[in-house]
Design a protein around this motif. Sequence first.
Motif, PDB file in Angstrom:
ATOM      1  N   THR A 108      -0.721   3.007 -11.936  1.00 55.52           N
ATOM      2  CA  THR A 108      -1.375   2.445 -10.752  1.00 55.52           C
ATOM      3  C   THR A 108      -1.316   0.918 -10.813  1.00 55.52           C
TER       4      THR A 108
ATOM      5  N   GLN B 145       4.983   9.642  -1.106  1.00 53.07           N
ATOM      6  CA  GLN B 145       4.690   8.572  -2.053  1.00 53.07           C
ATOM      7  C   GLN B 145       4.274   9.154  -3.402  1.00 53.07           C
TER       8      GLN B 145
ATOM      9  N   PRO C 149       0.806  -1.235   0.000  1.00 53.12           N
ATOM     10  CA  PRO C 149       0.000   0.000   0.000  1.00 53.12           C
ATOM     11  C   PRO C 149       0.837   1.282   0.000  1.00 53.12           C
ATOM     12  N   HIS C 150       2.097   1.193   0.402  1.00 50.42           N
ATOM     13  CA  HIS C 150       2.943   2.387   0.444  1.00 50.42           C
ATOM     14  C   HIS C 150       3.980   2.391  -0.683  1.00 50.42           C
TER      15      HIS C 150
END
Lengths: 99, 143
Positions: free
Chosen positions: A79, B139, A67-68
């Motif tokens: 993505t 991020q 997730p990071h």
Amino acid sequence: MAGSKPPPSASPPVAPAAISVRVLFFASLADLMGERRRNLNLPAGSTIADALRDMATDVPDLAVRAPHVSFAVNEAFVTADAPLSDGDELALIPPVSGG
Amino acid sequence: MIVELTSDPIDVPRLIAHVNQPSNGGICTFLGVVRDNAEGRPVVKLGYEAYESMAVAQMRTIVEDAMQRWNLDAVALSHRTGELQIGEASVAIAVGAPHRAEAFEACRYIIDTLKTRVPIWKKEFFRDGAVWVEPVSSQPSAQ
């Protein structure tokens, strides 16, 4: 094509073509994976998420980190649902800290 | 335009000379330098790792964006890789502009944007170990 005959020989169904992807690991992810790159063979149509699931079978902590992590395919940010193609370079990019 | 990663000490005068053009009336420089502590914990040195080809491409995009936005004709951006000692420059920016406002704004934009999306990572070395610095707020995004 409508009306065309089936192939003459009784060949088995063709398995999905495999693709080969070069995966790059950096910084803490290189430490986690114990390597800086690996070649990954996946079924055609696989996404980055599929590649992560495949690699997490070896290294379960990768799923915890995912997730990071950001992703780049052939040096462009994408993505995790992005599809992969044969010969792609997939980079797993932890949060950056340049400057 | 100068955009580079280098494992050698950054040649700051060369960056400044590059942007010191006759049409410019102001040059703004920024140096990021190695601090001797991280939130109070003594740091003995830093290491920088980059996804080099992509980092240079991203740095070039950031510089091109700045040059277009502020109508600049000369910008230089250099980032170190490898091991750095306390006080050494890890990043250097030089922006030349006809007037100071554009030079300050573009320089600020370049360092702030670099920190959010250029694939470079810093490792802090302490007397008793080392950690990768990975702020989740930095991020990069695909958007």
